[in-house]
Design a protein around this motif. Sequence first.
Motif, short mmCIF file in Angstrom:
data_model
loop_
_atom_site.label_atom_id
_atom_site.label_comp_id
_atom_site.label_asym_id
_atom_site.label_seq_id
_atom_site.Cartn_x
_atom_site.Cartn_y
_atom_site.Cartn_z
N UNK A 128 -21.21 10.31 18.17
CA UNK A 128 -20.28 9.17 18.13
C UNK A 128 -21.05 7.85 18.06
N UNK A 129 -22.14 7.78 18.82
CA UNK A 129 -22.95 6.56 18.79
C UNK A 129 -23.55 6.34 17.40
N UNK A 130 -23.94 7.45 16.78
CA UNK A 130 -24.51 7.33 15.44
C UNK A 130 -23.48 6.81 14.44
N UNK A 131 -22.27 7.33 14.59
CA UNK A 131 -21.21 6.88 13.67
C UNK A 131 -20.94 5.38 13.88
N UNK A 132 -20.90 4.97 15.14
CA UNK A 132 -20.71 3.55 15.44
C UNK A 132 -21.86 2.71 14.86
N UNK A 133 -23.10 3.21 15.05
CA UNK A 133 -24.27 2.49 14.55
C UNK A 133 -24.21 2.33 13.03
N UNK A 134 -23.74 3.38 12.36
CA UNK A 134 -23.66 3.31 10.90
C UNK A 134 -22.74 2.17 10.46
N UNK A 135 -21.63 2.00 11.19
CA UNK A 135 -20.71 0.91 10.86
C UNK A 135 -21.36 -0.45 11.04
N UNK A 136 -22.03 -0.61 12.19
CA UNK A 136 -22.70 -1.88 12.47
C UNK A 136 -23.74 -2.16 11.39
N UNK A 137 -24.52 -1.13 11.05
CA UNK A 137 -25.58 -1.30 10.06
C UNK A 137 -24.99 -1.73 8.72
N UNK A 138 -23.87 -1.13 8.36
CA UNK A 138 -23.22 -1.50 7.09
C UNK A 138 -22.77 -2.96 7.14
N UNK A 139 -22.13 -3.35 8.24
CA UNK A 139 -21.67 -4.74 8.37
C UNK A 139 -22.83 -5.72 8.27
N UNK A 140 -23.94 -5.38 8.88
CA UNK A 140 -25.09 -6.29 8.89
C UNK A 140 -25.98 -6.12 7.67
N UNK A 141 -25.63 -5.19 6.81
CA UNK A 141 -26.47 -4.87 5.65
C UNK A 141 -27.92 -4.60 6.04
N UNK A 142 -28.09 -3.72 7.00
CA UNK A 142 -29.43 -3.33 7.47
C UNK A 142 -29.49 -1.82 7.63
N UNK A 143 -30.70 -1.24 7.59
CA UNK A 143 -30.80 0.19 7.89
C UNK A 143 -30.40 0.46 9.34
N UNK A 144 -29.84 1.64 9.56
CA UNK A 144 -29.33 1.97 10.90
C UNK A 144 -30.41 1.87 11.98
N UNK A 145 -31.64 2.32 11.66
CA UNK A 145 -32.68 2.34 12.69
C UNK A 145 -33.08 0.95 13.16
N UNK A 146 -32.70 -0.08 12.38
CA UNK A 146 -32.98 -1.45 12.80
C UNK A 146 -32.05 -1.85 13.95
N UNK A 147 -30.87 -1.28 13.97
CA UNK A 147 -29.92 -1.57 15.07
C UNK A 147 -30.42 -0.86 16.34
N UNK A 148 -30.50 0.46 16.29
CA UNK A 148 -31.12 1.24 17.38
C UNK A 148 -31.80 2.46 16.78
N UNK A 149 -32.93 2.82 17.33
CA UNK A 149 -33.57 4.07 16.92
C UNK A 149 -32.76 5.26 17.44
N UNK A 150 -32.93 6.40 16.79
CA UNK A 150 -32.31 7.64 17.29
C UNK A 150 -32.68 7.87 18.75
N UNK A 151 -33.97 7.62 19.07
CA UNK A 151 -34.42 7.90 20.44
C UNK A 151 -33.65 7.05 21.45
N UNK A 152 -33.34 5.80 21.09
CA UNK A 152 -32.57 4.94 21.99
C UNK A 152 -31.15 5.48 22.14
N UNK A 153 -30.54 5.87 21.03
CA UNK A 153 -29.19 6.44 21.12
C UNK A 153 -29.20 7.72 21.94
N UNK A 154 -30.26 8.51 21.78
CA UNK A 154 -30.33 9.76 22.55
C UNK A 154 -30.44 9.48 24.05
N UNK A 155 -31.23 8.46 24.41
CA UNK A 155 -31.33 8.11 25.84
C UNK A 155 -29.97 7.67 26.37
N UNK A 156 -29.26 6.88 25.58
CA UNK A 156 -27.94 6.43 26.01
C UNK A 156 -27.02 7.63 26.19
N UNK A 157 -27.06 8.53 25.20
CA UNK A 157 -26.19 9.70 25.26
C UNK A 157 -26.49 10.55 26.50
#
Length: 636
Positions: A571-600
């Motif tokens: 779910x966090x990844x899906x949210x991140x993808x939306x943010x990345x699209x809005x900001x026109x940036x790659x997803x990993x620039x918002x948060x790395x997978x490792x950061x999302x995994x720690x949150x999860x």
Amino acid sequence: MPVNDRATLATHPLRAFVSHLSILSEVFGYSQFRGPQQAIIEHVSAGGDALVLMPTGGGKSLCYQLPAIASHRAGRGAAVVISPLIALMHDQVGALHEAGVDAEFLNSTQNGEEAHAIEQRLLRGEIALLYAAPERVTTPRFLALLDSLHARGLLSLFAIDEVHCVSQWGHDFRPEYRALTVLHERFASVPRIALTATADAITRADIVERLQLEEARTFISSFDRPNIRYRIVEKSDSTAQLLRFIEREHPQEAGVVYCQSRRKVENIADVLAQAGIRALPYHAGLDAHVRQNNQNRFLREDGVVMVATIAFGMGIDKPDVRFVAHLDMPKNIEGYYQETGRAGRDGLAADAWMCYGLQDVVNQRRMIDESPAADEFKAVLRGKLDALLGLAEASDCRRVRLLAYFGQDSAPCGNCDNCLEPPAMWDASKPAQMLLSTIYRIDRQSGMRFGAGHLMDILRGKATDKITQHGHRSLSTFGLGAEFSEAQLRGVLRQLLAMGAVRVDADAFNTLALTDQSRAVLRGDVVVQLRQSTAKPPRSIGAGSPPKNKSTGTPLTPIALSEDALARFNDLKAWRAEVAREHNLPAYVIFHDATLASIANRAPQSIEDLQGISGMGVKKLEAYASEVLRVVRASG
Ligand code: ADP
Ligand code: ZN
């Protein structure tokens, strides 16, 4: 320039350290420096010059970003980052914006008005980092801007990224880099930090000389990338081998496939696409928009395989590239190391896979012979190619050889093909002598030379038209090597080429000729050892137990999560993808997978719970905490 003259820049060392550490945690969300980062940052902040050699993923950017931020906060203006990668500046600056840093770039994509606005902000001291390409930095207009900044005390640092580009021995020579000496000549009091992920001794010396970095302190990190598994396989049907490799070991994963020619890039991209793999081509002959678009898709979408010439990859900081495959052999070990280094920047398990054969050796040798370069230059190129051939033909640990090339001693790694599956060797002196003596006999008989295919046909006793036509049935070596397979003989020839006991004559249709070293083989003074051909990849490779990071002991496998945590992660990844699209940036620039995994894993309920998660700086916490908490809550 002695460091003391820049002492006005230095603050009390302890105070500086505390503030560096607090910037690290506040801006980047990290709790500790990695490797030599801290020493580099302190040295540069105290006004020293530095040459930084650190592998890809080692954390080079922080070494100049952090001093730049600290200087900016102290009212000392901007650091100028010289980077050859206009196409990536937008993302580099975007990543800094995400972390709350005032960064900008100046390049040809902006109009005069936009550039002017940035110049004004620089002159007001509002910008901490300015990215620009070398050809821009050395224009009169840009130098005048630097003069104005310098006069106001608003020029804190020059960071020269990808500095191996200054050297013709590097694998990405860019003449524009040579003009960067002007920075030192004109702004001697501004410290410089030069960085690269690869440089053997000769390239290193060249960098120092070209950029007058004699006074710079050199920081060399270990070049080891323990999470990368090196494998070099013998080429049979390379396209099929590649398909099998991707389908079996890396389905749906991001990777890069390197090919030598543009045509081959297009062809392989087509074949992969037809097999249902999301493959895109990239080479310098493609329209600039198509190229940029393909690069953006590789960076922004999941599981894209980029099929590319070496025009692709410098500065690509996508962390989750799971494999780099070479369908053709690179020119030298630096190129190989640099290209394979693009895999696994996140520290998780990744593959460097190369498929190589006799033709690669012949082609590379020929390209050197045919180049218009001076003889000494060619000799260096041949030496570098030989080192790579040595690596490809090796039966011992690949990593030990790779690191030795960069001057580093190590023990067998346990994470390369030769360590995992030690190859059986055979004594190939006999067929080697047969091949050499065939070349010798034909030359004596008719003064003619032939290519590899014909020589192998003679030894294997084939009655081809060419053999009949040239009367080669009467040679005493005709049919003498019938017991050897063509693949074996190819291996023998490859080894002879690698040893320099045979050479390719580029002026005469790639025919083979004897060398000074041939005699030692013919006399039996040197043994020709060959690895036994493995037509099929051994079972244990690619499966096997997951490797561990030798220094930290953490498994290098993709992140392990419980079922609940996995749901949150997705779910966090899906949210991140939306943010990345809005900001026109790659997803990993918002948060790395490792950061999302720690949150999860942590399943945070409050902002406090989010603090201290690696990669969660203050700005990101402010910007995203409530959204992240909402996603976690909704995930149940
Ligand atoms: P390089 O330019 O050397 O290839 P980067 O500067 O892109 O590497 O850093 C690689 C990754 O490591 C980045 O995602 C970066 O955020 C992360 N990183 C760098 N320094 C640290 C640190 N001290 N602690 C944790 N992660 C770090
Ligand atoms: Zn090994």
